[in-house]
Design a protein around this motif. Structure first.
Motif, PDB file in Angstrom:
ATOM      1  N   LEU A  36       7.833  18.210  12.593  1.00 35.89           N
ATOM      2  CA  LEU A  36       8.293  16.859  12.916  1.00 35.89           C
ATOM      3  C   LEU A  36       7.130  15.866  12.849  1.00 35.89           C
ATOM      4  CD1 LEU A  36      10.732  15.153  13.816  1.00 35.89           C
ATOM      5  CD2 LEU A  36      10.040  15.584  16.192  1.00 35.89           C
ATOM      6  N   MET A  37       5.979  16.268  13.370  1.00 36.97           N
ATOM      7  CA  MET A  37       4.791  15.418  13.326  1.00 36.97           C
ATOM      8  C   MET A  37       4.358  15.165  11.882  1.00 36.97           C
ATOM      9  SD  MET A  37       3.437  14.218  16.119  1.00 36.97           S
ATOM     10  CE  MET A  37       3.407  14.418  17.899  1.00 36.97           C
ATOM     11  N   ILE A  38       4.375  16.215  11.079  1.00 40.12           N
ATOM     12  CA  ILE A  38       4.000  16.075   9.666  1.00 40.12           C
ATOM     13  C   ILE A  38       4.974  15.148   8.948  1.00 40.12           C
ATOM     14  CG2 ILE A  38       3.785  17.304   7.465  1.00 40.12           C
ATOM     15  CD1 ILE A  38       2.782  19.731   9.061  1.00 40.12           C
ATOM     16  N   PHE A  39       6.264  15.286   9.257  1.00 46.69           N
ATOM     17  CA  PHE A  39       7.286  14.426   8.646  1.00 46.69           C
ATOM     18  C   PHE A  39       7.010  12.960   8.950  1.00 46.69           C
ATOM     19  CE2 PHE A  39      11.240  12.039   9.270  1.00 46.69           C
ATOM     20  CZ  PHE A  39      11.766  12.090   7.989  1.00 46.69           C
ATOM     21  N   PHE A  40       6.750  12.653  10.226  1.00 46.38           N
ATOM     22  CA  PHE A  40       6.489  11.266  10.605  1.00 46.38           C
ATOM     23  C   PHE A  40       5.199  10.743   9.960  1.00 46.38           C
ATOM     24  CE2 PHE A  40       9.195  11.985  14.530  1.00 46.38           C
ATOM     25  CZ  PHE A  40      10.217  11.160  14.088  1.00 46.38           C
ATOM     26  N   ALA A  41       4.203  11.590   9.845  1.00 42.43           N
ATOM     27  CA  ALA A  41       2.945  11.181   9.212  1.00 42.43           C
ATOM     28  C   ALA A  41       3.165  10.843   7.744  1.00 42.43           C
ATOM     29  CB  ALA A  41       1.901  12.286   9.357  1.00 42.43           C
ATOM     30  N   VAL A  42       3.910  11.697   7.051  1.00 41.00           N
ATOM     31  CA  VAL A  42       4.169  11.480   5.630  1.00 41.00           C
ATOM     32  C   VAL A  42       5.016  10.226   5.415  1.00 41.00           C
ATOM     33  CG1 VAL A  42       5.322  12.412   3.589  1.00 41.00           C
ATOM     34  CG2 VAL A  42       3.899  13.904   5.013  1.00 41.00           C
ATOM     35  N   MET A  43       6.048  10.054   6.229  1.00 42.99           N
ATOM     36  CA  MET A  43       6.915   8.881   6.091  1.00 42.99           C
ATOM     37  C   MET A  43       6.154   7.599   6.365  1.00 42.99           C
ATOM     38  SD  MET A  43       9.781   9.918   4.989  1.00 42.99           S
ATOM     39  CE  MET A  43      10.758   8.436   5.185  1.00 42.99           C
ATOM     40  N   LEU A  44       5.324   7.608   7.403  1.00 48.01           N
ATOM     41  CA  LEU A  44       4.533   6.428   7.737  1.00 48.01           C
ATOM     42  C   LEU A  44       3.556   6.113   6.619  1.00 48.01           C
ATOM     43  CD1 LEU A  44       3.873   4.245   9.782  1.00 48.01           C
ATOM     44  CD2 LEU A  44       2.322   5.852  10.932  1.00 48.01           C
ATOM     45  N   TYR A  45       2.967   7.137   6.041  1.00 45.71           N
ATOM     46  CA  TYR A  45       2.048   6.929   4.922  1.00 45.71           C
ATOM     47  C   TYR A  45       2.777   6.335   3.717  1.00 45.71           C
ATOM     48  CZ  TYR A  45      -0.699   7.914   0.777  1.00 45.71           C
ATOM     49  OH  TYR A  45      -1.349   7.779  -0.435  1.00 45.71           O
ATOM     50  N   LEU A  46       3.903   6.922   3.355  1.00 47.48           N
ATOM     51  CA  LEU A  46       4.636   6.456   2.178  1.00 47.48           C
ATOM     52  C   LEU A  46       5.100   5.012   2.338  1.00 47.48           C
ATOM     53  CD1 LEU A  46       6.785   9.606   1.317  1.00 47.48           C
ATOM     54  CD2 LEU A  46       4.778   8.751   0.088  1.00 47.48           C
ATOM     55  N   PHE A  47       5.603   4.674   3.525  1.00 43.06           N
ATOM     56  CA  PHE A  47       6.102   3.319   3.758  1.00 43.06           C
ATOM     57  C   PHE A  47       4.989   2.278   3.854  1.00 43.06           C
ATOM     58  CE2 PHE A  47      10.293   4.819   5.856  1.00 43.06           C
ATOM     59  CZ  PHE A  47      10.883   4.910   4.602  1.00 43.06           C
ATOM     60  N   SER A  48       3.738   2.708   3.855  1.00 42.41           N
ATOM     61  CA  SER A  48       2.631   1.762   4.000  1.00 42.41           C
ATOM     62  C   SER A  48       1.742   1.675   2.757  1.00 42.41           C
ATOM     63  CB  SER A  48       1.773   2.130   5.227  1.00 42.41           C
ATOM     64  OG  SER A  48       1.214   3.418   5.091  1.00 42.41           O
ATOM     65  N   ILE A  49       2.214   2.222   1.626  1.00 42.80           N
ATOM     66  CA  ILE A  49       1.434   2.103   0.396  1.00 42.80           C
ATOM     67  C   ILE A  49       2.200   1.244  -0.618  1.00 42.80           C
ATOM     68  CG2 ILE A  49       0.213   4.285   0.736  1.00 42.80           C
ATOM     69  CD1 ILE A  49       2.075   5.569  -1.318  1.00 42.80           C
ATOM     70  N   SER A  50       1.473   0.583  -1.476  1.00 40.73           N
ATOM     71  CA  SER A  50       2.047  -0.405  -2.389  1.00 40.73           C
ATOM     72  C   SER A  50       3.088   0.145  -3.357  1.00 40.73           C
ATOM     73  CB  SER A  50       0.935  -1.106  -3.167  1.00 40.73           C
ATOM     74  OG  SER A  50       0.155  -1.904  -2.306  1.00 40.73           O
ATOM     75  N   PRO A  51       2.860   1.310  -4.002  1.00 44.78           N
ATOM     76  CA  PRO A  51       3.868   1.793  -4.955  1.00 44.78           C
ATOM     77  C   PRO A  51       5.252   2.010  -4.336  1.00 44.78           C
ATOM     78  CG  PRO A  51       1.796   2.920  -5.306  1.00 44.78           C
ATOM     79  CD  PRO A  51       1.643   2.157  -4.032  1.00 44.78           C
ATOM     80  N   VAL A  52       5.295   2.550  -3.121  1.00 45.22           N
ATOM     81  CA  VAL A  52       6.585   2.765  -2.455  1.00 45.22           C
ATOM     82  C   VAL A  52       7.184   1.429  -2.031  1.00 45.22           C
ATOM     83  CG1 VAL A  52       7.722   3.794  -0.453  1.00 45.22           C
ATOM     84  CG2 VAL A  52       5.985   5.085  -1.705  1.00 45.22           C
ATOM     85  N   LYS A  53       6.338   0.536  -1.531  1.00 51.02           N
ATOM     86  CA  LYS A  53       6.813  -0.814  -1.191  1.00 51.02           C
ATOM     87  C   LYS A  53       7.449  -1.477  -2.403  1.00 51.02           C
ATOM     88  CE  LYS A  53       4.115  -4.074  -1.760  1.00 51.02           C
ATOM     89  NZ  LYS A  53       3.795  -5.001  -2.878  1.00 51.02           N
ATOM     90  N   ASP A  54       6.793  -1.377  -3.562  1.00 48.14           N
ATOM     91  CA  ASP A  54       7.327  -1.979  -4.784  1.00 48.14           C
ATOM     92  C   ASP A  54       8.619  -1.314  -5.232  1.00 48.14           C
ATOM     93  OD1 ASP A  54       5.326  -3.816  -4.925  1.00 48.14           O
ATOM     94  OD2 ASP A  54       4.230  -2.867  -6.560  1.00 48.14           O
TER      95      ASP A  54
END
Length: 238
Positions: A36-54
């Motif tokens: 669960l911790m790893i999931f939240f870390a990965v999701m938070l990382y993905l949602f905070s980088i430019s390619p995913v934002k775009d």
């Protein structure tokens, strides 16, 4: 050396520090809690980088890129005002777009935005003050001080136009990420001839290594985009 300094910077301020914290927590836990911790870390990382934002923002911005826009009445939607009387960044960009479309002419400009509580000023009043300061004649500006959301923006703008006998094509001004939902709602309230003059585009499309590092601004944009998707889904279901 410069890259290492920037890397350290990105991971000692939010959201980077929280990503690190989740991974540290994962190392200290076992079983499903670790995953669960790893999931939240990965999701938070993905949602905070430019390619995913775009990837998330492009579908709702693409229709308004380089769109030529003209009309008879300008409607500027509010985007937030601080307690000190300053417009938020989103709102200020919308007002500047309204000025760009209205300067040097005689178009009526309707600024639409109320206040969230008595501690805050009416956003429409602040928007009007900015426009007058930029050189728009006060007589061309009409305030909607009652709206608290996009539905009320459309509802009260329609009411103002009917009461004052204002007719014509509307130039709708709001942030690009908000335009799709805004235009849908305005059309629902009878604004058939809308020209979408979007501003504050967030799509980039060009990346460097730094765009793959977590950024609070990307996370903020993603949260706004997800809210728009939820609003569009709710609109379609309703």
């Amino acid at each position: 050396m410069i890259f290492l300094k920037k890397l350290l910077y990105y991971f000692i301020i939010p959201p980077g520090i929280f990503i690190v914290g989740f991974f540290i927590g994962a190392c200290l836990l076992k079983g499903w809690k670790r995953y669960l911790m790893i999931f939240f870390a990965v999701m938070l990382y993905l949602f905070s980088i430019s390619p995913v934002k775009d990837m998330l923002i492009y579908p709702i911005e693409k229709d308004y890129i380089n769109l030529k826009c003209d009309g008879d009445i300008i409607v500027v939607l509010g985007g937030g005002v601080y307690g000190n009387g300053e417009l938020s960044e989103d709102a200020f960009k919308r007002v500047l777009k309204g000025y760009e479309k209205g300067r040097g002419g005689d178009k009526i400009i309707i600024v639409s935005g109320g206040r969230v509580s008595e501690r805050y000023p009416y956003e429409a009043e602040v928007m009007k003050t900015v426009l007058v300061g930029l050189g728009i004649p006060e007589k061309q500006i009409i305030m909607d001080k009652d709206s608290k959301d996009t539905v009320e923006n459309a509802k009260f703008t329609k009411k103002i136009m009917e009461e004052k006998g204002i007719n014509g094509d509307v130039i709708l001004i709001t942030s690009a990420y908000h335009m799709k939902r805004g235009a849908l709602i305005f059309k629902k309230y009878g604004f058939d001839n809308i020209c979408a003059a979007a501003t504050d585009f967030r799509f980039d499309g060009i990346y460097s290594i730094y765009d793959f590092l977590p950024s609070a601004s990307n996370l903020n944009t993603v949260s706004k985009v997800l809210k728009e998707y939820m609003g569009i889904l709710f609109y379609n279901i309703k």
